[in-house]
Design a protein around this motif. Structure first.
Motif, PDB file in Angstrom:
ATOM      1  N   SER A  82    -134.079  11.740  49.750  1.00 37.04           N
ATOM      2  CA  SER A  82    -133.309  10.863  48.873  1.00 37.04           C
ATOM      3  C   SER A  82    -134.057   9.568  48.597  1.00 37.04           C
ATOM      4  CB  SER A  82    -131.957  10.532  49.525  1.00 37.04           C
ATOM      5  OG  SER A  82    -132.159   9.707  50.662  1.00 37.04           O
ATOM      6  N   ALA A  83    -133.606   8.853  47.582  1.00 37.62           N
ATOM      7  CA  ALA A  83    -134.197   7.551  47.258  1.00 37.62           C
ATOM      8  C   ALA A  83    -134.023   6.590  48.421  1.00 37.62           C
ATOM      9  CB  ALA A  83    -133.564   6.982  45.991  1.00 37.62           C
ATOM     10  N   ALA A  84    -132.888   6.646  49.102  1.00 42.00           N
ATOM     11  CA  ALA A  84    -132.658   5.759  50.246  1.00 42.00           C
ATOM     12  C   ALA A  84    -133.656   6.052  51.358  1.00 42.00           C
ATOM     13  CB  ALA A  84    -131.232   5.900  50.762  1.00 42.00           C
ATOM     14  N   GLU A  85    -133.938   7.328  51.602  1.00 41.69           N
ATOM     15  CA  GLU A  85    -134.908   7.679  52.641  1.00 41.69           C
ATOM     16  C   GLU A  85    -136.320   7.260  52.240  1.00 41.69           C
ATOM     17  OE1 GLU A  85    -134.352  11.849  53.270  1.00 41.69           O
ATOM     18  OE2 GLU A  85    -132.739  11.524  54.719  1.00 41.69           O
ATOM     19  N   ARG A  86    -136.677   7.438  50.974  1.00 45.14           N
ATOM     20  CA  ARG A  86    -138.007   7.020  50.521  1.00 45.14           C
ATOM     21  C   ARG A  86    -138.152   5.498  50.600  1.00 45.14           C
ATOM     22  NH1 ARG A  86    -136.784  11.298  47.282  1.00 45.14           N
ATOM     23  NH2 ARG A  86    -136.044  10.010  45.565  1.00 45.14           N
ATOM     24  N   ALA A  87    -137.113   4.772  50.195  1.00 46.85           N
ATOM     25  CA  ALA A  87    -137.134   3.309  50.298  1.00 46.85           C
ATOM     26  C   ALA A  87    -137.215   2.879  51.757  1.00 46.85           C
ATOM     27  CB  ALA A  87    -135.898   2.708  49.625  1.00 46.85           C
ATOM     28  N   ALA A  88    -136.501   3.584  52.623  1.00 52.40           N
ATOM     29  CA  ALA A  88    -136.526   3.273  54.056  1.00 52.40           C
ATOM     30  C   ALA A  88    -137.906   3.539  54.649  1.00 52.40           C
ATOM     31  CB  ALA A  88    -135.462   4.082  54.784  1.00 52.40           C
ATOM     32  N   ALA A  89    -138.551   4.643  54.248  1.00 49.61           N
ATOM     33  CA  ALA A  89    -139.893   4.950  54.749  1.00 49.61           C
ATOM     34  C   ALA A  89    -140.878   3.869  54.312  1.00 49.61           C
ATOM     35  CB  ALA A  89    -140.346   6.319  54.250  1.00 49.61           C
ATOM     36  N   LEU A  90    -140.740   3.407  53.076  1.00 48.62           N
ATOM     37  CA  LEU A  90    -141.587   2.338  52.571  1.00 48.62           C
ATOM     38  C   LEU A  90    -141.367   1.066  53.383  1.00 48.62           C
ATOM     39  CD1 LEU A  90    -143.555   1.558  50.237  1.00 48.62           C
ATOM     40  CD2 LEU A  90    -141.534   0.920  48.930  1.00 48.62           C
ATOM     41  N   ALA A  91    -140.104   0.690  53.576  1.00 45.54           N
ATOM     42  CA  ALA A  91    -139.786  -0.529  54.330  1.00 45.54           C
ATOM     43  C   ALA A  91    -140.221  -0.414  55.785  1.00 45.54           C
ATOM     44  CB  ALA A  91    -138.288  -0.821  54.247  1.00 45.54           C
ATOM     45  N   HIS A  92    -140.001   0.746  56.383  1.00 45.06           N
ATOM     46  CA  HIS A  92    -140.374   0.957  57.782  1.00 45.06           C
ATOM     47  C   HIS A  92    -141.867   0.713  57.969  1.00 45.06           C
ATOM     48  CE1 HIS A  92    -141.245   3.422  61.401  1.00 45.06           C
ATOM     49  NE2 HIS A  92    -140.079   2.939  61.812  1.00 45.06           N
ATOM     50  N   THR A 111    -140.998  -8.810  57.310  1.00 47.51           N
ATOM     51  CA  THR A 111    -139.625  -8.344  57.121  1.00 47.51           C
ATOM     52  C   THR A 111    -139.133  -8.641  55.714  1.00 47.51           C
ATOM     53  OG1 THR A 111    -139.160  -8.647  59.469  1.00 47.51           O
ATOM     54  CG2 THR A 111    -137.264  -8.534  57.998  1.00 47.51           C
ATOM     55  N   THR A 112    -139.421  -9.825  55.215  1.00 52.18           N
ATOM     56  CA  THR A 112    -138.992 -10.208  53.869  1.00 52.18           C
ATOM     57  C   THR A 112    -139.597  -9.282  52.818  1.00 52.18           C
ATOM     58  OG1 THR A 112    -138.816 -12.507  54.563  1.00 52.18           O
ATOM     59  CG2 THR A 112    -138.968 -12.101  52.192  1.00 52.18           C
ATOM     60  N   VAL A 113    -140.880  -9.029  52.935  1.00 51.90           N
ATOM     61  CA  VAL A 113    -141.562  -8.180  51.961  1.00 51.90           C
ATOM     62  C   VAL A 113    -141.078  -6.736  52.075  1.00 51.90           C
ATOM     63  CG1 VAL A 113    -143.814  -7.241  51.296  1.00 51.90           C
ATOM     64  CG2 VAL A 113    -143.558  -9.678  51.758  1.00 51.90           C
ATOM     65  N   ALA A 114    -140.905  -6.253  53.295  1.00 49.51           N
ATOM     66  CA  ALA A 114    -140.411  -4.885  53.493  1.00 49.51           C
ATOM     67  C   ALA A 114    -139.034  -4.717  52.856  1.00 49.51           C
ATOM     68  CB  ALA A 114    -140.354  -4.552  54.981  1.00 49.51           C
ATOM     69  N   ALA A 115    -138.144  -5.673  53.085  1.00 43.11           N
ATOM     70  CA  ALA A 115    -136.800  -5.604  52.502  1.00 43.11           C
ATOM     71  C   ALA A 115    -136.864  -5.679  50.980  1.00 43.11           C
ATOM     72  CB  ALA A 115    -135.930  -6.733  53.059  1.00 43.11           C
ATOM     73  N   ALA A 116    -137.663  -6.590  50.448  1.00 44.44           N
ATOM     74  CA  ALA A 116    -137.762  -6.747  48.995  1.00 44.44           C
ATOM     75  C   ALA A 116    -138.297  -5.479  48.338  1.00 44.44           C
ATOM     76  CB  ALA A 116    -138.652  -7.940  48.655  1.00 44.44           C
ATOM     77  N   CYS A 117    -139.293  -4.850  48.947  1.00 42.14           N
ATOM     78  CA  CYS A 117    -139.849  -3.621  48.383  1.00 42.14           C
ATOM     79  C   CYS A 117    -138.832  -2.488  48.441  1.00 42.14           C
ATOM     80  CB  CYS A 117    -141.136  -3.240  49.099  1.00 42.14           C
ATOM     81  SG  CYS A 117    -142.531  -4.298  48.650  1.00 42.14           S
ATOM     82  N   ALA A 118    -138.084  -2.398  49.534  1.00 40.77           N
ATOM     83  CA  ALA A 118    -137.058  -1.353  49.643  1.00 40.77           C
ATOM     84  C   ALA A 118    -135.972  -1.548  48.596  1.00 40.77           C
ATOM     85  CB  ALA A 118    -136.452  -1.344  51.040  1.00 40.77           C
ATOM     86  N   VAL A 119    -135.522  -2.770  48.431  1.00 45.27           N
ATOM     87  CA  VAL A 119    -134.474  -3.071  47.450  1.00 45.27           C
ATOM     88  C   VAL A 119    -134.970  -2.762  46.043  1.00 45.27           C
ATOM     89  CG1 VAL A 119    -133.121  -4.941  46.405  1.00 45.27           C
ATOM     90  CG2 VAL A 119    -133.299  -4.759  48.891  1.00 45.27           C
TER      91      VAL A 119
END
Length: 124
Positions: free
Chosen positions: A42-52, A64-72
């Protein structure tokens, strides 16, 4: 991704980047496939993998800020998303800082931001 990082306040990435390889690996990770099937469904899992992956120490500051911004940003470009409030963003940041975080735990947070899929009309 670097544009999103700068938008999130991580200016001067050329001087502040500890390891550009982490960012490149994060992009490849979220696209990963195995035996012709995507690793993250899912998109949520792909965004989570990117943020992780981006929450690792690849910047001198603002991981953390950049990881969250990229996931969002990834999630919002993948479909309708509710605008996260301050509490939702704080929850994501807490999870990104959690040493036991996983793609699944991050995806659970991000899924709450997605608009539900419209239900098909059963009367047709």
């Amino acid at each position: 991704m670097l544009e999103t990082a700068e938008d999130a306040g991580a200016y001067g990435l050329g001087r502040a980047t500890a390891d550009f390889g982490v960012g490149i690996a994060a992009v490849e990770r979220h696209r990963a496939g195995l035996l012709g099937r995507p690793v993250y469904d899912s998109a949520a899992e792909r965004a989570a993998a990117l943020a992780h992956a981006l929450s690792l120490d690849w910047l001198e500051r603002a991981n953390t800020t950049v990881a969250a911004a990229c996931a969002v940003r990834y999630l919002s470009e993948s479909g309708p998303v509710r605008t996260p409030g301050r509490a939702a963003v704080a929850e994501l940041a807490r999870e990104l800082r959690n040493p036991a975080r996983t793609v699944r735990s991050l995806a659970a947070v991000l899924r709450r931001w997605q608009e539900p899929e419209p239900r098909p009309c059963r009367w047709r």
